[in-house]
Structure formats: structure tokens, C-alpha cells
Design an enzyme around this catalytic site. Sequence first.
Site, mmCIF file in Angstrom:
data_model
loop_
_atom_site.group_PDB
_atom_site.id
_atom_site.type_symbol
_atom_site.label_atom_id
_atom_site.label_comp_id
_atom_site.label_asym_id
_atom_site.label_seq_id
_atom_site.Cartn_x
_atom_site.Cartn_y
_atom_site.Cartn_z
ATOM 1 N N LYS A 36 0.821 -1.215 0.000
ATOM 2 C CA LYS A 36 0.000 0.000 0.000
ATOM 3 C C LYS A 36 0.855 1.265 0.000
ATOM 4 O O LYS A 36 0.495 2.264 -0.628
ATOM 5 C CB LYS A 36 -0.948 0.026 1.189
ATOM 6 C CG LYS A 36 -0.242 0.031 2.538
ATOM 7 C CD LYS A 36 -1.197 0.272 3.671
ATOM 8 C CE LYS A 36 -0.416 0.359 4.976
ATOM 9 N NZ LYS A 36 -1.218 0.822 6.085
ATOM 10 N N THR A 37 2.005 1.244 0.703
ATOM 11 C CA THR A 37 2.863 2.432 0.749
ATOM 12 C C THR A 37 3.372 2.755 -0.648
ATOM 13 O O THR A 37 3.449 3.923 -1.055
ATOM 14 C CB THR A 37 4.047 2.220 1.708
ATOM 15 O OG1 THR A 37 3.537 1.922 3.015
ATOM 16 C CG2 THR A 37 4.915 3.463 1.787
ATOM 17 N N ASP A 220 -4.097 7.229 5.297
ATOM 18 C CA ASP A 220 -3.674 5.839 5.447
ATOM 19 C C ASP A 220 -4.249 5.273 6.752
ATOM 20 O O ASP A 220 -4.689 6.028 7.621
ATOM 21 C CB ASP A 220 -2.138 5.789 5.462
ATOM 22 C CG ASP A 220 -1.599 4.373 5.338
ATOM 23 O OD1 ASP A 220 -2.368 3.460 4.990
ATOM 24 O OD2 ASP A 220 -0.387 4.190 5.574
ATOM 25 N N GLU A 221 -4.237 3.951 6.894
ATOM 26 C CA GLU A 221 -4.750 3.270 8.098
ATOM 27 C C GLU A 221 -6.156 3.758 8.442
ATOM 28 O O GLU A 221 -6.480 4.056 9.600
ATOM 29 C CB GLU A 221 -3.799 3.490 9.284
ATOM 30 C CG GLU A 221 -2.370 3.021 9.043
ATOM 31 C CD GLU A 221 -2.205 1.509 8.995
ATOM 32 O OE1 GLU A 221 -3.216 0.797 9.200
ATOM 33 O OE2 GLU A 221 -1.083 1.037 8.731
ATOM 34 N N GLN A 250 -7.429 -5.116 10.246
ATOM 35 C CA GLN A 250 -6.360 -4.683 11.131
ATOM 36 C C GLN A 250 -6.819 -3.535 12.027
ATOM 37 O O GLN A 250 -6.015 -2.746 12.518
ATOM 38 C CB GLN A 250 -5.118 -4.277 10.328
ATOM 39 C CG GLN A 250 -4.498 -5.435 9.557
ATOM 40 C CD GLN A 250 -3.168 -5.081 8.930
ATOM 41 O OE1 GLN A 250 -2.219 -4.705 9.605
ATOM 42 N NE2 GLN A 250 -3.099 -5.199 7.613
ATOM 43 N N ARG A 597 2.538 -10.402 10.696
ATOM 44 C CA ARG A 597 3.848 -9.727 10.764
ATOM 45 C C ARG A 597 4.935 -10.665 10.239
ATOM 46 O O ARG A 597 6.022 -10.218 9.880
ATOM 47 C CB ARG A 597 4.201 -9.341 12.207
ATOM 48 C CG ARG A 597 3.296 -8.365 12.947
ATOM 49 C CD ARG A 597 2.960 -7.139 12.171
ATOM 50 N NE ARG A 597 1.720 -7.348 11.431
ATOM 51 C CZ ARG A 597 1.320 -6.595 10.409
ATOM 52 N NH1 ARG A 597 2.082 -5.610 9.991
ATOM 53 N NH2 ARG A 597 0.179 -6.830 9.796
#
Length: 638
Positions: A36-37, A220-221, A250, A597
Site C-alpha cells: 500500500k505504501t 492511510d490506516e 487490522q 507480521r
Amino acid sequence: MQSTTELASTLNPNQHQAALHLFGPCLVIAGAGSGKTRVLTIRISYLVEIGIDPSRIFVSTFTNKASREMRERLALAIGETNAAKVWMGTFHSLCIRILRAGAGFLGYGVKDHRSNFVVIDQDEARNIKVQILKEFNFRESDLDDFDRFLSYSKSKLITPEASRNQASVQVYSDMYARYQQYLLSENMMDFDDIIVNAVRFLELPQGQRWRHRFDHCMTDEFQDTNPAQLRLLELLATNRNFYAVGDDQQSIYSFRYADMQIMLNLHELFPELRTIRLEQNYRSTSTIVEAGNHIVSNNEDRLDKICSTPREAGEPITVYHADTDIEEAAYVASRIHINHVKHGIPLEDHYILYRAGYLSAGLEMAFQKLNLPYHIHKGTAFKDREEIKDILYWLRMLYRPDDVEALLRVINKPSRGIGEKTIEEIRDHAKSHQVSISYVLTHLDDTPLKARAKKAVQGFVALRNMVAADIPLISPDRAVYMIAERSGLWDHYKAIDEKEGSDRLENIQELANIIRSYLSENPEATLETFVEDSALFHEQGEPMFGVQMMTVHASKGLESPHVFVVGMNDGILPSARSVTREQIEEERRLFYVAATRAQDSLTLTFCDKRSGRGGARVYEESRFLDEIPDHLKNYHRE
């Protein structure tokens, strides 16, 4: 620099759609490890390439670290000059910039055409709240309830007046009003106020131009957004060029009043919303990705998304069942020791995650027995360390002579013979004569202070005036050393370092370095603006040597080749406090975050008996372990 076309050619089809979506509202549902970044960076690059002024692009990130990493990537694509122009940062840091221009319209102080309010940290806010509790005949033990009431109200933009309909304890509304009145009178804001006041300003006629300040609003997030943040984004995206990236699975911050329903129901705010799914995971093996899919499929509240990966299956997930927490910790330590010694895997490539911080104690003992270095991601943030706060409060006092909290922090540290009784007499005199404490300090002959106390205070005032006169004559980083030396703090902490083997003087030196870097990166900033915004500062830090240990919440946004999730017991993960369906689903999302993770291997451990106060306690294995299909895991019993 690479062109956007070159960068976009490396994207998969869904990433390509997301990166080149230009106008109108868009929701990008980005699974763990889905790049996504990269998508956000390429989209910003493309907007600049087609002629959008980078200073008219607003991008909010969840952490300062994420913002720095994205800006670094962006600089490679569009150059450092253009990258620096993009409005990018956390909600709080971006709102601070808006409020420096607009808080004066809300009644805050203005100096040199900018609002000079100071952002207070949690400790200072706590002290003020405790005083207000006492004013209303409450006990300090009631602070947690009052704190939750304040945070809930502000996260939902509920004013003190409107909160009367929300409060189970009606007096909390009066205390809320008193707290806000005090902050405004002292030209202060707490963390929650930053978002609330930015919204208040944008809703004023004077805030109209800011509502049209940006051509594109990105965040974002998004799954961790609360109602106040959503309102802010809505106000800034008046042209409906709204772009949100997040993963509903998340969403793990409901205790901070983040509301996942905002993401699930975004189409109600933007009926023309375009939704794009990033389902290709480039981080983890297919075993881990498939396990993640099975875990979240048990939640009712979710958006449809099935992640896949081009990576091979890799090794199965290890599930280890120990009799006791001591055996559980010993197993984890021995596995890491073997990986490191026999296979040459760096210790830093091992992450140990847990639901609650107390679970680290047994692990520490196990690592110490094997002489394995480790680092626990916890403790006091750099800005909250005693020696750093002492210097920052000194600077606050110099720039804000009427800042009572700052003055009282430094006036008798190290001891100058100005005791609590003297301070109380000064405060009482200021209150009874309706003057500021700063005024009293310069008119001591009018006070009833005894000669000895008066002499001590006069000595401090002379010191303060001397330092204030010299600060404009030296560089900001040198000002840190001057304050430390002249105030006596340098010798004070030198003695502590020698006695305790601590590194407080090094921390003061690091503060000078941080200020130097801050001013070089922000040419328009001054030492005064650094002090005003210092509560937002987070230590950048370098990766620490050794095995990395942290809570699952702290691991958000991180990844590691080898991940161990310990304490996989009912009553721990999920937490014993989680009883409703919604609470269990958030615990399941927390497990999903922990599992995803991992890049190459995932180990899940639990035990039957865990020590604690009152003796050992028996636990069942976590219900979440059964949600991973048998073909994806290997089960081991001690």
C-alpha cells in the site's frame, strides 16, 4: 528519478488501478503486505506529474515513522523539493499546522501572526485533571473514569454542553467545561483538542479557505479513524477527491475510540465511492497468508477480501503446547538460540509478540540464562524522560513567562531553597491580587514572603532573566547546553549518571542534536516553535540489537522473518475482558495482525499453567488456534 510510468509498470493490476485513480472518492482495501505504501507513493507522484501542486495534496499517516518513510520514497520519485511541499504527516502534526494559522479565531493567543498555544503531554494533562477532580470533591482514583469520558466526548466531537446528555455522572460535564476553560486560559491544548479544534476552526467562516486549500485529501490506516478525524477529512475533501487506504481486518484500536464502522459504511458518505482491493501479499509465505484468511473469515464485521501470495508454502506454522510459562519461555529462547548459533540467523530477525506486557518477564529470564541479547519495545518515550522534560519546560518558561506549569516544574530543580510553602504563598498572592505569577516574581517586595525565601526566589528570577537575555545570541542547540549548565541540571544529572550508570547527559546531548535536525529540516521553524510542538515529538531511534520483543499493538506496521506469538491462551488472547461478539472480533483481528507480521516462519505458543499473584493459574488454549486448519500447522507438546 524514475517516471511515474516506469514505477507504475511494476505494479500488479489492482495496485495499478489504485495508484492511477485520480478523481472522486476511492477506498483502497489493502491486505497485510500488499504494497500500500508503494501505491500511495506512486499515486502522489502521478498527481504531481500531471500538474497538481504538491502543496495542495494532504496525506495523513498513522505514525511519524510511516510519514518519514513515505516522504523518503516520494523524494526519489519527484525530488526532495516537491516531496517537501506535500502536506504529509500524522493527523496531529497536520492539524497543528492548520491551527497555527487558525487557533486565534478560537480564542487562543497569537504572536507574530501565528497562534502560539503549546501542546501539553499526557503527564501535564493528568496533573491538571487531578486538580480539577479535587476542585469538584472527587478523588484521584476517579481519574480513569474522567479520562475516558473526556476522550470519548472529544473523539465524537461532543462539546461540554452537549455532553450533559451523555454523562452517567452529570458533574463530569461541568468538570469537562472547567478543564477546557483552564486550557484555553493558559493557551494550551491536549492531544485530543488538536483534532477537535482543527474541526472547529474549519467549520468557522474564517476556516472556509482552508476547506478549499487542498485538491486531494488522502489518508492511510483508515480503519483506525474516529468520528472526529472523519469529520476533519470530510471538511478538507470538499471537492470529493477523497482517497482512503486501510484494512478493516487490522482495526485494533477501539480502546482509543477508533470506529471500524466508519470504513465499512464509507459508501453512505460517498455514494459514488469506488472500492479497489489489494489482495496480493508480498510479505508472507502462502501458509501464513492462508492461515490469515481463515482467521478473519470467522468475523461477521468485515469487508470481502481474500489474500494470496506469489510466495511458496514455506514451513508449517508451529503450535507449541507447554505445561508452564517457564517451559514456554525456555522453548522460545532455545529455538531462537539454535536459529542464531547453528543457522546464522540474526537475532534482530526474531520478533516475539504478546497481548500484554507482563508476559515478557519469563522470556527475559530465559534469554538471560542463554546470554541472548534482547530489546523490549516499551518504556518512556524520549520526550517524556525526566531530563528532557526539564530542559523543555525551561524553554517553555522562557518563551511563555506566564506558563505556570513550566515555572513550577523548574523553579526549584535542582533545589534552590524554594519549597512548597513558598510556592503556595506566591500562588495565593497572585490569586488574591488577580495578577500573574510572573508579575509576583518581579514584585516580591509586595509579598509576605520571608527574607530567606524572597532571596531564593530573587536568585531564580535573576538566573531566568540572564538565560533569557543570552538565548537569542547563541544557536538553538547551544541553548540546550546553556540551560543545562546554568540551571544546575547538568551537574545534577551528572551525579545521577555516575551513581546509577545511566545516560541522562547523553539524552540531553541528543536533544540538542534533535533540535538541530528539526531546524534544518524546517527552515521556517524556530526554537520556540519546536518547544510549542514538542509534545508531538517521537524519538526516531535506530533498530536495537538483539531479539525484538513487543506487544501486538506495538508491532502494527512492522514485519520480521521469524515471529513468535506467546501466550496463546483464552483469557490472554482473546483477553478475559472481551466478552461481546464485537470485542472477540477485535481480539481476532489482533491475532491476525500478529500472525501477518511474519514473513518466513510463525510460531504460536501457549501453556497450561501460568504463574501470577496468588499462585499458578490454569488456562485453556486460545480458541483462535482451532481456526487455523490442521494442514497448515505442526502441533508440538512439551
